[in-house]
Write a protein that holds these residues in place. Sequence first.
Motif, short mmCIF file in Angstrom:
data_model
loop_
_atom_site.label_atom_id
_atom_site.label_comp_id
_atom_site.label_asym_id
_atom_site.label_seq_id
_atom_site.Cartn_x
_atom_site.Cartn_y
_atom_site.Cartn_z
N GLY A 51 2.97 -9.17 -9.18
CA GLY A 51 2.41 -8.88 -7.87
C GLY A 51 3.49 -8.73 -6.81
N GLN A 52 4.51 -9.59 -6.87
CA GLN A 52 5.61 -9.49 -5.91
C GLN A 52 6.39 -8.19 -6.11
N LEU A 53 6.56 -7.78 -7.35
CA LEU A 53 7.23 -6.50 -7.61
C LEU A 53 6.43 -5.35 -7.03
N LEU A 54 5.11 -5.40 -7.20
CA LEU A 54 4.25 -4.37 -6.61
C LEU A 54 4.36 -4.34 -5.10
N GLU A 55 4.37 -5.51 -4.49
CA GLU A 55 4.46 -5.60 -3.03
C GLU A 55 5.74 -4.98 -2.51
N ARG A 56 6.81 -5.08 -3.28
CA ARG A 56 8.09 -4.50 -2.85
C ARG A 56 8.08 -2.97 -2.96
N LYS A 57 7.30 -2.44 -3.89
CA LYS A 57 7.30 -1.00 -4.16
C LYS A 57 6.16 -0.24 -3.49
N VAL A 58 5.08 -0.93 -3.17
CA VAL A 58 3.90 -0.26 -2.61
C VAL A 58 3.79 -0.66 -1.14
N SER A 59 4.01 0.31 -0.26
CA SER A 59 4.17 0.03 1.18
C SER A 59 2.95 -0.61 1.83
N PHE A 60 1.77 -0.32 1.37
CA PHE A 60 0.58 -0.84 2.05
C PHE A 60 0.17 -2.24 1.58
N LEU A 61 0.84 -2.77 0.57
CA LEU A 61 0.51 -4.13 0.12
C LEU A 61 1.29 -5.16 0.93
N GLN A 62 0.59 -6.15 1.42
CA GLN A 62 1.22 -7.25 2.15
C GLN A 62 1.45 -8.42 1.19
N TRP A 63 2.16 -9.44 1.68
CA TRP A 63 2.48 -10.60 0.86
C TRP A 63 1.20 -11.19 0.27
N GLY A 64 1.20 -11.42 -1.04
CA GLY A 64 0.06 -12.02 -1.72
C GLY A 64 -0.96 -11.01 -2.22
N GLN A 65 -0.92 -9.81 -1.69
CA GLN A 65 -1.92 -8.82 -2.10
C GLN A 65 -1.60 -8.19 -3.46
N GLY A 66 -0.36 -8.24 -3.87
CA GLY A 66 -0.01 -7.68 -5.18
C GLY A 66 -0.70 -8.44 -6.30
N ALA A 67 -0.64 -9.75 -6.26
CA ALA A 67 -1.30 -10.57 -7.27
C ALA A 67 -2.82 -10.39 -7.20
#
Length: 124
Positions: A51-67
Amino acid sequence: TLAFILTASLVERPVMVRLMAMAHTILERNIDRETARNYKHRLLAQVRETGQLLERKVSFLQWGQGAELLLRVYAVVIGAHHLAEPTPLVREVIQEDPELKPFAMHFQSFLQHMLLAQIQHYER
């Protein structure tokens, strides 16, 4: 799009998809408490890390939203697999009866449509 990438990745891994769908219906029903706890903790750690990796790569995801998104993807994959892969008998019944056509799901297209809807929730 992210939905297309996720769908393509999952379609390329049919064994993983089957195991994801089996986890709750078979695998988790036949384990002891300690194994269940260890399994869920390992899964949570992997979900958080990915989830954290996704948050770094996907601009619209905020902290915690990747998981959170990954857990939604997980739920959609399980449901899509169960709908798209009925037992042989049920598949025959669906194919024989035109009225039951809505139950004839195509995994890839159904999954991509559902993932797109989940991802759009975060793009707002």
